[in-house]
Design a protein around this motif. Structure first.
Motif, PDB file in Angstrom:
ATOM      1  N   PRO A  15       0.810  -1.226   0.000  1.00 25.91           N
ATOM      2  CA  PRO A  15       0.000   0.000   0.000  1.00 25.91           C
ATOM      3  C   PRO A  15       0.846   1.281   0.000  1.00 25.91           C
ATOM      4  O   PRO A  15       0.358   2.332  -0.404  1.00 25.91           O
ATOM      5  CB  PRO A  15      -0.824  -0.108   1.289  1.00 25.91           C
ATOM      6  CG  PRO A  15      -0.910  -1.582   1.554  1.00 25.91           C
ATOM      7  CD  PRO A  15       0.427  -2.129   1.096  1.00 25.91           C
ATOM      8  N   ASP A  16       2.092   1.186   0.419  1.00 28.03           N
ATOM      9  CA  ASP A  16       2.991   2.349   0.419  1.00 28.03           C
ATOM     10  C   ASP A  16       3.745   2.501  -0.896  1.00 28.03           C
ATOM     11  O   ASP A  16       4.515   3.449  -1.061  1.00 28.03           O
ATOM     12  CB  ASP A  16       4.009   2.241   1.559  1.00 28.03           C
ATOM     13  CG  ASP A  16       3.352   2.259   2.931  1.00 28.03           C
ATOM     14  OD1 ASP A  16       2.191   2.703   3.041  1.00 28.03           O
ATOM     15  OD2 ASP A  16       4.001   1.800   3.893  1.00 28.03           O
ATOM     16  N   ARG A  17       3.564   1.568  -1.835  1.00 24.37           N
ATOM     17  CA  ARG A  17       4.280   1.605  -3.118  1.00 24.37           C
ATOM     18  C   ARG A  17       3.331   1.496  -4.306  1.00 24.37           C
ATOM     19  O   ARG A  17       3.701   0.968  -5.350  1.00 24.37           O
ATOM     20  CB  ARG A  17       5.307   0.465  -3.167  1.00 24.37           C
ATOM     21  CG  ARG A  17       6.398   0.510  -2.117  1.00 24.37           C
ATOM     22  CD  ARG A  17       7.274   1.767  -2.179  1.00 24.37           C
ATOM     23  NE  ARG A  17       7.978   1.959  -3.422  1.00 24.37           N
ATOM     24  CZ  ARG A  17       9.198   1.510  -3.690  1.00 24.37           C
ATOM     25  NH1 ARG A  17       9.865   0.826  -2.794  1.00 24.37           N
ATOM     26  NH2 ARG A  17       9.748   1.752  -4.859  1.00 24.37           N
ATOM     27  N   LEU A  18       2.137   1.995  -4.177  1.00 21.06           N
ATOM     28  CA  LEU A  18       1.148   1.903  -5.254  1.00 21.06           C
ATOM     29  C   LEU A  18       1.665   2.509  -6.555  1.00 21.06           C
ATOM     30  O   LEU A  18       1.303   2.055  -7.637  1.00 21.06           O
ATOM     31  CB  LEU A  18      -0.165   2.570  -4.841  1.00 21.06           C
ATOM     32  CG  LEU A  18      -0.881   1.936  -3.640  1.00 21.06           C
ATOM     33  CD1 LEU A  18      -2.137   2.724  -3.293  1.00 21.06           C
ATOM     34  CD2 LEU A  18      -1.213   0.473  -3.894  1.00 21.06           C
ATOM     35  N   ASP A  19       2.540   3.504  -6.445  1.00 18.47           N
ATOM     36  CA  ASP A  19       3.101   4.149  -7.630  1.00 18.47           C
ATOM     37  C   ASP A  19       3.999   3.219  -8.435  1.00 18.47           C
ATOM     38  O   ASP A  19       4.259   3.466  -9.613  1.00 18.47           O
ATOM     39  CB  ASP A  19       3.873   5.406  -7.234  1.00 18.47           C
ATOM     40  CG  ASP A  19       4.998   5.117  -6.254  1.00 18.47           C
ATOM     41  OD1 ASP A  19       4.806   4.280  -5.340  1.00 18.47           O
ATOM     42  OD2 ASP A  19       6.076   5.718  -6.397  1.00 18.47           O
ATOM     43  N   GLU A  20       4.472   2.143  -7.836  1.00 16.95           N
ATOM     44  CA  GLU A  20       5.334   1.177  -8.518  1.00 16.95           C
ATOM     45  C   GLU A  20       4.538   0.062  -9.197  1.00 16.95           C
ATOM     46  O   GLU A  20       5.114  -0.759  -9.900  1.00 16.95           O
ATOM     47  CB  GLU A  20       6.322   0.548  -7.533  1.00 16.95           C
ATOM     48  CG  GLU A  20       7.303   1.518  -6.921  1.00 16.95           C
ATOM     49  CD  GLU A  20       8.307   2.048  -7.934  1.00 16.95           C
ATOM     50  OE1 GLU A  20       8.533   1.397  -8.972  1.00 16.95           O
ATOM     51  OE2 GLU A  20       8.864   3.127  -7.683  1.00 16.95           O
ATOM     52  N   LEU A  21       3.230   0.023  -8.961  1.00 20.48           N
ATOM     53  CA  LEU A  21       2.387  -1.057  -9.467  1.00 20.48           C
ATOM     54  C   LEU A  21       1.564  -0.585 -10.662  1.00 20.48           C
ATOM     55  O   LEU A  21       1.282   0.603 -10.795  1.00 20.48           O
ATOM     56  CB  LEU A  21       1.445  -1.547  -8.354  1.00 20.48           C
ATOM     57  CG  LEU A  21       2.121  -1.965  -7.047  1.00 20.48           C
ATOM     58  CD1 LEU A  21       1.074  -2.229  -5.975  1.00 20.48           C
ATOM     59  CD2 LEU A  21       3.007  -3.175  -7.260  1.00 20.48           C
ATOM     60  N   THR A  22       1.166  -1.520 -11.513  1.00 18.08           N
ATOM     61  CA  THR A  22       0.259  -1.171 -12.606  1.00 18.08           C
ATOM     62  C   THR A  22      -1.098  -0.806 -11.998  1.00 18.08           C
ATOM     63  O   THR A  22      -1.402  -1.188 -10.856  1.00 18.08           O
ATOM     64  CB  THR A  22       0.090  -2.336 -13.597  1.00 18.08           C
ATOM     65  OG1 THR A  22      -0.432  -3.460 -12.894  1.00 18.08           O
ATOM     66  CG2 THR A  22       1.414  -2.702 -14.262  1.00 18.08           C
TER      67      THR A  22
END
Length: 185
Positions: A15-22
């Motif tokens: 949840p803290d890295r949503l920017d790294e996920l599609t």
């Protein structure tokens, strides 16, 4: 945070890295529910140059071979109807597409979906497809051996980065069906 498996520099709650996920994977993590809290799903940054399994485990830890799962998209056909589904099996096995999967889908023929179909329908990158965030309504066929592991390494939706997911979370994914004998040696 230290990763529970593998030799990664760090692990961060997804949840803290949503920017790294599609987008579909980020959306699934954002709206996660079930007995496993979303912050137990971890994101680890990995270099795409180490993406090939044999090179990956050499670089990030040999123990990962037995603690990794592959997610493959299959297309089952019966007459003019095509059903897309995902199969999640340990990386040391392969999905029994022509036996267990074909029977479960009630298809005459099952094949691996083309790269264009797999990426187009999932919104994920080829080589990084994950069972987290697949389209609604898809069957997600899971080998029980995946669920039995404390943590499992799977794709993140991109070729860069992986998810470390508690095994029991796979049984709670939307559309999840545990199928004995799905993964074969």
């Amino acid at each position: 945070m230290h990763a529970p498996i593998g030799n990664f520099d760090s692990a961060t709650p997804a949840p803290d890295r949503l920017d790294e996920l599609t987008a579909p994977v980020a959306d699934a993590v954002r709206h996660w529910h079930g007995s496993v809290p979303a912050d137990r799903i971890l994101y680890v940054d990995t270099d795409p140059q180490w993406a090939d399994t044999s090179v990956f485990v050499e670089h990030y830890g040999r123990d990962l071979l037995e603690q990794s799962a592959n997610c493959v998209v299959v297309a089952g056909r019966r007459g003019s109807v095509t059903t897309l589904a995902a199969c999640v099996v340990l990386s040391t096995t392969r999905a029994d597409v022509n036996g267990v999967v074909r029977r479960h889908l009630g298809a005459r023929k099952v094949s691996f979906a083309s790269m264009d179909t797999a990426t187009g329908e999932t919104g994920m990158e080829y080589g990084g497809i994950t069972p987290v965030g697949l389209p609604a309504g898809w069957p997600v066929l899971v080998d029980p051996a995946v669920v039995d592991l404390p943590y499992v390494l799977v794709g993140s939706g991109r070729r860069r980065g992986k998810l470390l997911v508690p095994g029991k979370a796979f049984a709670e994914l939307p559309g999840a069906v545990l199928l004995e004998g799905l993964g074969v040696a």
